[in-house]
Design a protein around this motif. Structure first.
Motif, PDB file in Angstrom:
ATOM      1  N   ARG A 120       0.848  -1.193   0.000  1.00  0.00           N
ATOM      2  CA  ARG A 120       0.000   0.000   0.000  1.00  0.00           C
ATOM      3  C   ARG A 120       0.880   1.238   0.000  1.00  0.00           C
ATOM      4  O   ARG A 120       2.083   1.156   0.234  1.00  0.00           O
ATOM      5  N   ALA A 121       0.255   2.380  -0.236  1.00  0.00           N
ATOM      6  CA  ALA A 121       0.944   3.668  -0.114  1.00  0.00           C
ATOM      7  C   ALA A 121       0.909   4.076   1.362  1.00  0.00           C
ATOM      8  O   ALA A 121       0.560   3.269   2.227  1.00  0.00           O
ATOM      9  N   SER A 122       1.187   5.320   1.682  1.00  0.00           N
ATOM     10  CA  SER A 122       1.196   5.762   3.078  1.00  0.00           C
ATOM     11  C   SER A 122      -0.194   5.705   3.714  1.00  0.00           C
ATOM     12  O   SER A 122      -0.311   5.531   4.927  1.00  0.00           O
ATOM     13  N   ASP A 123      -1.237   5.810   2.913  1.00  0.00           N
ATOM     14  CA  ASP A 123      -2.605   5.701   3.416  1.00  0.00           C
ATOM     15  C   ASP A 123      -2.908   4.230   3.723  1.00  0.00           C
ATOM     16  O   ASP A 123      -2.821   3.387   2.825  1.00  0.00           O
ATOM     17  N   PRO A 124      -3.253   3.880   4.957  1.00  0.00           N
ATOM     18  CA  PRO A 124      -3.536   2.482   5.296  1.00  0.00           C
ATOM     19  C   PRO A 124      -4.658   1.862   4.459  1.00  0.00           C
ATOM     20  O   PRO A 124      -4.717   0.648   4.312  1.00  0.00           O
ATOM     21  N   ASP A 125      -5.524   2.699   3.892  1.00  0.00           N
ATOM     22  CA  ASP A 125      -6.644   2.210   3.099  1.00  0.00           C
ATOM     23  C   ASP A 125      -6.376   2.319   1.599  1.00  0.00           C
ATOM     24  O   ASP A 125      -7.277   2.617   0.813  1.00  0.00           O
ATOM     25  N   SER A 126      -5.143   2.066   1.181  1.00  0.00           N
ATOM     26  CA  SER A 126      -4.780   2.226  -0.224  1.00  0.00           C
ATOM     27  C   SER A 126      -4.307   0.935  -0.899  1.00  0.00           C
ATOM     28  O   SER A 126      -3.846   0.970  -2.035  1.00  0.00           O
ATOM     29  N   ALA A 127      -4.429  -0.215  -0.228  1.00  0.00           N
ATOM     30  CA  ALA A 127      -4.043  -1.479  -0.864  1.00  0.00           C
ATOM     31  C   ALA A 127      -4.989  -1.741  -2.032  1.00  0.00           C
ATOM     32  O   ALA A 127      -6.173  -1.416  -1.975  1.00  0.00           O
ATOM     33  N   ASN A 128      -4.447  -2.333  -3.096  1.00  0.00           N
ATOM     34  CA  ASN A 128      -5.262  -2.576  -4.282  1.00  0.00           C
ATOM     35  C   ASN A 128      -4.978  -3.947  -4.872  1.00  0.00           C
ATOM     36  O   ASN A 128      -5.751  -4.872  -4.683  1.00  0.00           O
TER      37      ASN A 128
END
Length: 185
Positions: A120-128
């Motif tokens: 993910r990116a720095s945002d914990p809710d950014s996994a794709n």
């Protein structure tokens, strides 16, 4: 609108019915990695991974970031497909899929050797779509990244994946790739 519909489809789908993935790897590493998926720990992430695998989205995707003693990262279905005529290794790892990013599903599962986690990116809710496989334990990741499964066969294949260079582990030259990713029951 597509992201909203995709998110609704994930919610409606509920937990995935798959129990694992078989990943056929080619390059410096050659063989099959079997991953048991944790639908009970990260149901939305497992549903997204299995859906992408069933669509063939992971086939041909390279291991773009490989840090010796830490982890091997793959899964960029947008820019990491080595069979795409527009493939450029410099862009591999900068994309995801057309599916919506996922809300973190952190757990108390530790990041041990063979653990599979979502990148993910720095945002914990950014996994794709991107995921990584651990070469060694990394306690600093515990509770910070979503654990989606573990390697149960083929750690010798994981250990043979071509390593990257530099601090970020960028793979240069010809990277190893996932030839075929199959959902298992």
């Amino acid at each position: 609108m597509r992201n909203l519909l995709g998110a609704l489809a994930i919610v409606a789908a509920g937990p995935a019915l798959a129990t694992g993935l078989d990943i056929e790897v080619a390059g410096e590493a050659s063989g099959v990695i079997h991953i048991d998926l944790f639908e009970d720990v990260a149901p939305q992430h497992v549903a997204q991974i299995t859906r992408l695998a069933e669509e063939g989205a992971y086939d041909g995707v390279v291991f773009h970031r490989v840090i010796d003693g830490f982890m091997a990262q793959t899964g960029d279905v947008r820019f990491g497909d080595s069979s795409d005529s527009a493939f450029d290794m410099r862009r591999a790892g900068t994309g995801g899929s057309e599916e919506p990013d996922l809300k973190a599903e952190f757990s108390d599962r530790p990041f041990d050797r063979g653990t599979v986690g979502m990148a993910r990116a720095s945002d914990p809710d950014s996994a794709n779509s991107q995921f990584f496989i651990m070469f060694a334990p990394a306690g600093h990741l515990n509770g910070q990244y979503t654990v989606v499964g573990e390697v149960t066969e083929g750690m010798d294949v994981v250990d043979a994946i071509k390593r990257g260079t530099g601090r970020n582990g960028a793979v240069e030259g010809e990277p190893d790739r996932m030839v075929k990713v199959t959902v298992t029951e």
